[in-house]
Design an enzyme around this catalytic site. Structure first.
Site, PDB file in Angstrom:
ATOM      1  CD  GLU A  85      59.443  20.465  46.648  1.00  0.00           C
ATOM      2  OE1 GLU A  85      58.756  21.339  46.876  1.00  0.00           O
ATOM      3  OE2 GLU A  85      59.676  20.143  45.667  1.00  0.00           O
ATOM      4  CE  LYS A 263      56.305  23.369  44.090  1.00  0.00           C
ATOM      5  NZ  LYS A 263      57.202  22.468  44.618  1.00  0.00           N
ATOM      6  CG  ASP A 279      49.880  36.652  53.779  1.00  0.00           C
ATOM      7  OD1 ASP A 279      49.887  35.764  52.978  1.00  0.00           O
ATOM      8  OD2 ASP A 279      48.808  37.476  53.904  1.00  0.00           O
ATOM      9  CG  HIS A 377      63.337  15.490  44.506  1.00  0.00           C
ATOM     10  ND1 HIS A 377      63.164  17.062  44.765  1.00  0.00           N
ATOM     11  CD2 HIS A 377      62.121  15.055  44.473  1.00  0.00           C
ATOM     12  CE1 HIS A 377      61.964  17.135  44.959  1.00  0.00           C
ATOM     13  NE2 HIS A 377      61.288  16.091  44.847  1.00  0.00           N
TER      14      HIS A 377
END
Ligand code: NAD
Length: 425
Positions: A85, A263, A279, A377
Site C-alpha cells: 500500500e 485498519k 503471523d 495518498h
C-alpha cells in the site's frame, strides 16, 4: 466447470513445483506469459516456498521499505516494512520525525505469555470440574514442561492455569487455560502441543470429555504499550490537536469509524509483522478481539492533551511475535529484516511494532483532521495508476506527475496522458 477445468488434480502435492505449475496452468488454460510470470516470481526461492506451504507453484514479492526517524526507548532503529500500500511507509517516517524532539516512542510490555484453551464438556457439575482441575496444578506443570524441555531450558515454560465455567447455547462448559511463557517464540505450536498432551489427563481426573485444544489469539497477557508525545508546533497548532482528539473520540464511539481507524494502525503493524516472517493473521485477530473484549468495538489507541498542550498518543495491544518458529528463522528475507532491526528478543521486536502502529495512527489522524487522506495518498498512488495503464520507463514518472499536477489521479486521465505522450504531443 467443465471437466477440463475441474479443480481435481490427482497427486498435485507429490509433483515438483515446476511440474505443478505446468499441471495447474494446463487445467486453468494459462498462457505462456502468465506461466512465465509465476515461474519468474519464485526464481531462487521456489524450494523455500515448497517447504513452507502445500502445493506451492510460485511466490509473491511484496515491497519492503524502511521507516526512518524511529526512536524506540532511546534507541535509533530502522524498521523494515513489507506492504503493497502506497503512503504507509512515508506516513510512519513523517510521524516519527515529528516526535523526535520529545524522544520518540516509550514502551512497556507484560512479557511473552500465551495461553491455550482446553474445552471440557459433558460433566454433570462443571463447577466441580473447575475445582478438580485446579487441584492438579503441580501435575499440570510437569506435563506441560515435559512437552517442551527446550522452551524450559530457555527460561520459558508453564506458568499457571485459569479455569472458567462459561454459559453457551448448549449449556455450561468448563474452559481450562494453560498459561505459558513462550520466550522468543510466538508460541502457537508450543502451547498447542501442551494442550494436546494435557487434555487426556484432564479427562481422566474430571470425568468430562475434552474437545478443542488450541491457543487463544486473544493474547491479553502479552500486551505491549507504546506512548509518544507530539509537540504542538509539530502538529500544526491547537486546532489540529483538538481536531485529532475529536477524530479519536469519533473512532472510540463508533465501530464504523473504529474499523478504519484501527485498519490504519494495522497498516503499520502488519507490515513489520510480515517483513519479519511473523503471523499477520494471529496479530490481527488478537488486536481486534482485544479492543472488543468488553463488548464494545472502539479505538485501539488513545489520544489526549498533556499539561503543556502537546498531543499524547497511547497504543496498547497484544503482540504475539517471535524470532524463532514459523517462517521467522527459515525465511532468509525475514532473517535479514530482523538483523536490520537489531533486535535480540521477541519482546524488543514487539515494542518496535507497536510503536510503528502508533506512528501510523498519528499520521492518518493528522491527515484526516487537516487536508484529508487523499492528497498524500493519491500523490503516491499516481505511480500505481501510471503502471496500471501500461506506462513504462520514463513514462511512469511523466504520467504520475501530470496526474498529480491535474489533481485527478484516475485511470481514464492516465490513459489520455499516456496516449498524448506516445503521440509526441
Ligand atoms: P515453533 O514450534 O516452530 O517454535 C517454538 C519452539 O522453539 C519452542 O516451543 C521451543 O521448543 C523452541 N525454542 C528454541 N529456542 C527458543 C527460545 N529462545 N524461545 C522460545 N522457544 C525456543 O513455533 P511457535 O512459535 O510455537 O509457533 C508459531 C507458528 O505457529 C507460526 O508459524 C504460526 O503461524 C503457527 N500457528 C498459529 C496458530 C494461531 O495463531 N492460531 C495456530 C497454529 C499454528
Amino acid at each position: 466447470m467443465s471437466d477440463a477445468r475441474s479443480s481435481r488434480i490427482e497427486g498435485l502435492h507429490k509433483m515438483t513445483p515446476t511440474e505443478r505449475l505446468q499441471a495447474v496452468a494446463a487445467k486453468a488454460g494459462l498462457g505462456n506469459e502468465a506461466i512465465a510470470s509465476l515461474a519468474q516470481a519464485a526464481e531462487g526461492r521456489i524450494e523455500l516456498a515448497d517447504r513452507l506451504v502445500e502445493n506451492a507453484i510460485s511466490s509473491i514479492a511484496i515491497p519492503i521499505g524502511v521507516a526512518t526517524n524511529m526512536i524506540v526507548d532511546g534507541r535509533e532503529v530502522l524498521v523494515p516494512m513489507a506492504t503493497e500500500e502506497s503512503s504507509v511507509i512515508a506516513a510512519v517516517c513523517n510521524a516519527a520525525k515529528r516526535c523526535r524532539p520529545t524522544g520518540g516512542f516509550f514502551t512497556s510490555s507484560s512479557g511473552p505469555v500465551m495461553a491455550a484453551q482446553i474445552q471440557l464438556l459433558g460433566a454433570s457439575d462443571p463447577e466441580q470440574v473447575r475445582l478438580k482441575v485446579y487441584e492438579r496444578l503441580d501435575e499440570i506443570r510437569t506435563i506441560c514442561n515435559e512437552t517442551d524441555p527446550l522452551l524450559v531450558k530457555f527460561g520459558g515454560g508453564f506458568r499457571d492455569i485459569e479455569v472458567r465455567v462459561i454459559e453457551t447455547a448448549e449449556g455450561p462448559m468448563t474452559i481450562v487455560h494453560i498459561i505459558v511463557d513462550t520466550r522468543d517464540a510466538m508460541g502457537a505450536n508450543a502451547v498447542n502441543s501442551m494442550a494436546e498432551a494435557l487434555a487426556p489427563r484432564l479427562v481422566e481426573w474430571t470425568g468430562a470429555r475434552s474437545l478443542l485444544r488450541i491457543l487463544t489469539n486473544l493474547a491479553d497477557r502479552r500486551v505491549v504499550r507504546a506512548r509518544a508525545v507530539w509537540p504542538l508546533e509539530e502538529i500544526g497548532g491547537e486546532e489540529v490537536r483538538d481536531d485529532m482528539i475529536s477524530a479519536y473520540h469519533f473512532a472510540d464511539a463508533d465501530p464504523y469509524r473504529a474499523a478504519t481507524h484501527n485498519k490504519g494502525i494495522m497498516n503499520g503493524v502488519s507490515a513489520v509483522v510480515l517483513a519479519t516472517g511473523n503471523d499477520t493473521r494471529a496479530i490481527e485477530a488478537g488486536a481486534h478481539s482485544f479492543v472488543a473484549r468488553n463488548g464494545h468495538y472502539g479505538s485501539m489507541s488513545r489520544w489526549e492533551e498533556d499539561a503543556d498542550g502537546n498531543l499524547v498518543g497511547i497504543l496498547e495491544m497484544p503482540m504475539a511475535v517471535g524470532l524463532i518458529g514459523g517462517a521467522t528463522k527459515i525465511h532468509p528475507t525475514a532473517q535479514a529484516c530482523l538483523k536490520l532491526l537489531g533486535v535480540e528478543t521477541a519482546d524488543q521486536l514487539a515494542r518496535i511494532i507497536v510503536s510503528i502502529g502508533l506512528a501510523q495512527n498519528f499520521a492518518a489522524m493528522r491527515a484526516l483532521a487537516t487536508t484529508g487522506i487523499q492528497k498524500g495518498h493519491m500523490a503516491l498512488h499516481a505511480q500505481n495508476v501510471a503502471l496500471l495503464v501500461g506506462a513504462v520507463g520514463d513514462e511512469i514518472d511523466q504520467v504520475a506527475s501530470e496526474l498529480k499536477a491535474l489533481g485527478k489521479v484516475r485511470q481514464d486521465v492516465a490513459e489520455e496522458i499516456l496516449a498524448r505522450l506516445r503521440a509526441g504531443k
